[in-house]
Write an enzyme that holds these catalytic residues in place. Structure first.
Site, PDB file in Angstrom:
ATOM      1  N   TYR A 192      -0.561   5.988  13.045  1.00 11.86           N
ATOM      2  CA  TYR A 192      -1.621   6.465  12.890  1.00 11.86           C
ATOM      3  C   TYR A 192      -2.877   6.202  14.017  1.00 11.86           C
ATOM      4  CZ  TYR A 192       0.039   7.291   8.505  1.00 11.86           C
ATOM      5  OH  TYR A 192       1.261   8.565   7.253  1.00 11.86           O
ATOM      6  N   HIS A 208      -5.044  -0.953   8.661  1.00 13.35           N
ATOM      7  CA  HIS A 208      -4.019  -0.482   8.563  1.00 13.35           C
ATOM      8  C   HIS A 208      -3.473   0.311  10.244  1.00 13.35           C
ATOM      9  CE1 HIS A 208      -0.360   1.896   8.148  1.00 13.35           C
ATOM     10  NE2 HIS A 208      -0.824   2.916   7.015  1.00 13.35           N
ATOM     11  N   HIS A 225       2.429   1.876  11.886  1.00 11.55           N
ATOM     12  CA  HIS A 225       3.183   3.780  10.996  1.00 11.55           C
ATOM     13  C   HIS A 225       2.885   4.794  11.968  1.00 11.55           C
ATOM     14  CE1 HIS A 225       3.944   1.695   7.330  1.00 11.55           C
ATOM     15  NE2 HIS A 225       4.339   1.305   8.238  1.00 11.55           N
ATOM     16  N   PRO A 262       0.431  -1.273  -0.189  1.00 15.43           N
ATOM     17  CA  PRO A 262      -0.309  -0.070   0.118  1.00 15.43           C
ATOM     18  C   PRO A 262       1.081   0.747   0.111  1.00 15.43           C
ATOM     19  CG  PRO A 262      -0.045  -0.994   2.360  1.00 15.43           C
ATOM     20  CD  PRO A 262       0.481  -2.279   1.008  1.00 15.43           C
TER      21      PRO A 262
END
Length: 370
Positions: free
Chosen positions: A178, A173, A176, A29
């Site tokens: 988030y 997700h 990272h 992604p």
């Protein structure tokens, strides 16, 4: 680039439940931002189709934001809600399937990474478990339990829509820095309720998301979960500093319903812990028994962070070490980012031993959907 050892293991089929892939190569992604007002158009569909036509076994889309006012960090990242955006994604799925490929959306909420100044017309504030940025600055009030439940429902709805419009699975997700990762990381999660505390306690939000997604899609729809140790403000960060801690972290996620773990690193060849050559995907497979995806500068001689820090491109390198690790079962699938972004036919060229035709990665590749 010199010829690699036999790359045939990269092109062996893979099956996990109902997910059957023709090769072990996964398109990683990568946020592209070519979906005005959050709607992916024919150019996005063509971009993904070209990879499916060229021996990529599984495409994981760029991050697509769930239905929440503060989910996005940029205007032109695609939405995964609303009739127009979902029609656009249904067209992407049709194009990829016509080319013989498989595709899953990555569903995403950026949490406190949202910058208010990018949305001057919106009063949607960034959100996070404790309202803290990755650098520890307060940017909003901590989420309430009611707000957390609403977010969980947002992920579940996105997954249900993914199944309804024909996707082959879904990736959550959780990496990272988030939203989900902000619950994992002690620097951004200072909660003292059931969503905070020790490392296992900080997995509760993710566990509820995974369980809600599983309920929404049923027992056979594949769920991939992406996580990372590193954070954008600290590439040396470790959610789990030891194998024992990693096992504690992964166990509740695995039990909640994850089928495949996508283990995000900057350089796939680096050992995750001292005393073992296993990378993060290798350790995750060893500890959970679940299939894993490795990622991190595959096929290139520099990590992606140099692109942003120094504006540098990257040259192609051989895949011998990668293939050797795949052959010995350290991981099951290999996610390729910039090399595939730069060259839709990268996988086919590798398969056909046309390595002399591979293109070096240039920063300019970010400016279009080739």
């Amino acid at each position: 680039m010199s010829a690699s050892r036999n790359a045939a293991p990269l092109f062996e089929p893979f099956a996990q439940g109902k997910l059957e892939l023709g090769s072990r190569i996964v398109m990683a992604p990568m946020t592209r931002g070519f979906s005005p007002n959050g709607v992916p158009g024919p150019n996005v569909a063509g971009y993904y189709r070209r990879r499916a036509e060229n021996n990529v076994g599984l495409i994981i889309t760029e991050g697509t934001v769930i239905n929440h006012p503060a989910a996005a960090a940029d205007r032109d990242v695609p939405h995964f809600y609303g009739e127009e955006a979902l029609e656009g994604w249904a067209n992407v799925v049709r194009e990829v399937h016509e080319a013989g490929g498989k595709i899953v959306p990555q569903i995403w909420h950026v949490g406190t990474a949202r910058e208010r100044e990018k949305f001057p017309e919106s009063d949607a504030a960034p959100i996070g478990p404790s309202g803290l940025s990755l650098t520890g600055q307060p940017v909003s009030e901590p989420l309430t339990t009611e707000e957390i439940r609403s977010l969980v429902a947002g992920y579940a709805q996105a997954a249900a829509d993914a199944k309804r419009i024909g996707f082959d699975g879904v990736e959550i997700h959780g990496a990272h820095g988030y939203l989900i990762d902000q619950f994992f990381w002690e620097n951004t999660n200072k909660r003292t309720d059931e969503y905070g505390g020790d490392l296992v306690g900080r997995t509760r939000f993710a566990v509820e998301v995974i369980e809600a997604v599983r309920t929404a899609v049923g027992p056979e729809f594949p769920i991939i979960f992406r996580f990372s140790q590193w954070k954008p403000v600290d590439y040396n960060a470790k959610l789990a500093p030891t194998p024992e801690a990693l096992e504690q972290f992964l166990a509740p996620l695995s039990a909640a319903g994850v089928d495949i773990f996508h283990c995000s690193t900057r350089r796939f060849w680096e050992p995750e812990f001292e005393g073992s050559e296993l990378n993060l995907a290798g350790w995750t497979k060893k500890l959970t028994g679940k299939p894993t995806i490795t990622v991190g500068s595959v096929g290139l001689d520099s990590e992606f962070t140099s692109l942003f820090a120094e504006g540098k491109g990257a040259d192609n390198v051989g895949l011998d070490a990668l293939v050797e690790r795949l052959e010995r079962g350290e991981f099951d699938l290999v996610a390729v980012g910039r090399a595939l972004l730069n060259d839709p036919a990268w996988a086919r060229k590798i398969h056909e031993d046309r390595t002399d035709e591979l293109k070096a990665f240039a920063r300019e590749a970010l400016g279009s959907l080739s």
